[in-house]
Design a protein around this motif. Structure first.
Motif, mmCIF file in Angstrom:
data_model
loop_
_atom_site.group_PDB
_atom_site.id
_atom_site.type_symbol
_atom_site.label_atom_id
_atom_site.label_comp_id
_atom_site.label_asym_id
_atom_site.label_seq_id
_atom_site.Cartn_x
_atom_site.Cartn_y
_atom_site.Cartn_z
ATOM 1 N N THR A 6 -46.503 54.594 43.062
ATOM 2 C CA THR A 6 -46.611 54.551 41.534
ATOM 3 C C THR A 6 -47.986 55.906 41.466
ATOM 4 O O THR A 6 -47.549 56.582 40.536
ATOM 5 N N ILE A 7 -48.878 55.417 41.939
ATOM 6 C CA ILE A 7 -50.071 56.055 41.533
ATOM 7 C C ILE A 7 -49.865 57.582 42.139
ATOM 8 O O ILE A 7 -50.336 58.624 41.654
ATOM 9 N N SER A 8 -49.054 57.775 43.068
ATOM 10 C CA SER A 8 -49.131 59.101 43.591
ATOM 11 C C SER A 8 -47.972 59.714 42.823
ATOM 12 O O SER A 8 -48.201 61.213 42.542
ATOM 13 N N ILE A 9 -47.017 59.123 42.166
ATOM 14 C CA ILE A 9 -46.064 59.769 41.442
ATOM 15 C C ILE A 9 -46.684 60.271 39.995
ATOM 16 O O ILE A 9 -46.707 61.340 39.538
ATOM 17 N N ILE A 43 -58.432 58.679 35.742
ATOM 18 C CA ILE A 43 -58.288 57.046 35.802
ATOM 19 C C ILE A 43 -57.692 57.070 37.175
ATOM 20 O O ILE A 43 -57.799 55.801 37.626
ATOM 21 N N THR A 44 -56.696 57.857 37.779
ATOM 22 C CA THR A 44 -56.225 57.384 38.877
ATOM 23 C C THR A 44 -57.106 57.262 40.064
ATOM 24 O O THR A 44 -56.875 56.416 40.922
ATOM 25 N N ALA A 45 -58.130 58.076 39.994
ATOM 26 C CA ALA A 45 -59.223 58.026 40.926
ATOM 27 C C ALA A 45 -60.080 56.935 40.814
ATOM 28 O O ALA A 45 -60.207 55.866 41.763
ATOM 29 N N CYS A 218 -62.118 53.090 33.340
ATOM 30 C CA CYS A 218 -60.914 52.816 32.810
ATOM 31 C C CYS A 218 -59.909 52.490 33.537
ATOM 32 O O CYS A 218 -58.988 51.267 33.796
ATOM 33 N N GLY A 219 -59.823 53.509 34.835
ATOM 34 C CA GLY A 219 -58.957 53.308 35.987
ATOM 35 C C GLY A 219 -59.128 51.927 36.828
ATOM 36 O O GLY A 219 -58.573 51.194 37.194
ATOM 37 N N PHE A 220 -60.581 51.821 36.940
ATOM 38 C CA PHE A 220 -61.027 50.665 37.606
ATOM 39 C C PHE A 220 -60.655 49.360 37.000
ATOM 40 O O PHE A 220 -60.195 48.393 37.289
#
Length: 391
Positions: A6-9, A43-45, A218-220
């Motif tokens: 999901t996160i890769s996409i 966010i993804t990071a 926020c991602g965390f």
């Protein structure tokens, strides 16, 4: 066990959106994309940030240096070396430049040396016309390390507060720490933009880095609730309608309260950014989950793209030049327009060349990445066969 991509996409979709926006797609589409596509990367990071690094800071910093600083320096120096050569072969010139009419010039020997110093010491000095997206490397590098430092400070402060005799009945709340860090960064960014302040030790004044730290946090936080969020979204219709609602809200902001991570953002633009950025992330996250659950070429392509965003960041602007040559031929334009940054501006809001620019900006870097991987794979197989024969 099937890998959750999901996160890769998410990252794959985000990098494609970035390439679309840089290709001067229709204005409404670019405004829509700019509301959330760069915050999405932060966010993804932050999604993968681990508390184990609170007691192992050296490992975290080393990973940031290896994954962000080293690639930045390597490729910034490479483009610095070829900058003047780009003028010799006609890729850059002093006639055509960006949308505002700004152009670039060949570097003097002194400028080359100064840019080299800026690259190494400040993660600046990169070629603006060939490396226009390189600010992200510095932004994420600073934001992630800043988040670690603030997290440790805030967490330690909360620990000391709960040890005071008069308030020993108040339990320590570790989960409060990430919220306080994000709040601190928002307040600092608000102060900075309202007064027009600059962090003089950071290239471009630090706004992108500081807002990046907020989105990183926020991602965390999202990671802590991702399972509950997924459960809430298991109902198909709820998921679809919420995703559509998120998109509508983001579009509203893009049309009437336009904002992005521009380093010169005003206070109003700062206030307009967090909501569409976060809702835009949730929108893309939901779409990515749907794609992840369905095996096929779309899932594989987007996951592969998301796992190789680095090469697209580095080479998409150079890849645009291939399409610029086609556009020059098609419209019989001055050949020097290949030097336009990032793409040829003439007719960009009337034609559909942004689609070709997008295909080239994503496809060419991925093609060379795939060929490189295949070459390395065959080399390993060849060495293994040689070793096996030797035994």
């Amino acid at each position: 066990m099937k890998r959750d991509t999901t996160i890769s996409i998410c990252k794959g979709i985000a990098i494609i959106l970035m390439v679309i926006a840089h290709a001067e797609a229709p204005g409404w589409l670019c405004k829509f994309i700019f509301e959330f596509h760069m915050p999405l990367f932060f966010i993804t990071a932050g999604y993968f940030f681990s508390l184990k690094y609170l007691n192992d800071e050296a490992t975290f910093v080393k990973k940031r240096i290896k994954g962000l600083y080293v690639p930045f320096v390597k490729w910034s120096v490479f483009f610095l070396i070829i900058h003047n050569w780009m003028f010799d072969i006609g890729i850059l010139n002093e006639v055509y430049g960006n949308e505002t009419g700004g152009v670039t010039h060949p570097y003097t020997w002194h400028q080359i040396q100064q840019n080299l110093w800026n690259i190494v010491t400040a993660m600046g000095g990169y070629d603006q016309f060939l490396c226009g997206a390189f600010w992200f490397f510095r932004g994420l590098f600073v934001a992630s390390i800043l988040y670690l430092i603030l997290y440790k400070i805030v967490d330690a402060s909360l620990s000391r507060i709960t040890r005071y005799p008069r308030i020993t009945r108040i339990p320590r709340i570790p989960s409060l720490t990430p919220y306080l860090v994000c709040l601190i960064m928002l307040l600092l960014c608000g102060w900075k933009t309202s007064e027009g302040l600059k962090v003089v030790t950071l290239v471009q004044g630090g706004y992108r880095d500081m807002m990046g730290c907020f989105f990183f946090g926020c991602g965390f936080i999202f990671r802590q609730f991702v399972d509950q969020y997924k459960t809430m979204m298991t109902r198909y219709y709820a998921s679809v309608w919420l995703t559509v609602l998120f998109g509508i809200i983001v579009y509203f902001f893009s049309a009437y309260l336009t904002a992005n991570m521009n380093w010169r953002s005003t206070y109003t633009q700062f206030l307009s950014l967090p909501i569409p950025a976060l809702l835009g992330f949730l929108m893309i996250f939901n779409i990515s989950r749907w794609i992840d659950r369905r095996e096929g070429v779309v899932k594989r392509f987007l996951a592969y793209t998301g796992d190789h965003t680095l090469n697209i960041f580095i080479f998409h602007i150079v890849s645009y030049k291939v399409v610029s040559l086609i556009k020059i031929w098609y419209y019989d334009l001055d050949i020097r327009q290949i030097g336009c940054h990032m793409v040829i501006h003439d007719f960009s809001q009337q034609d559909q060349f942004w689609i070709l620019y997008t295909i080239a900006g994503v496809g060419i870097p991925l093609l060379f990445t795939w060929l490189s991987e295949q070459g390395k794979k065959r080399l390993r197989e060849y060495r293994a066969s040689i070793a096996a024969q030797a035994q």
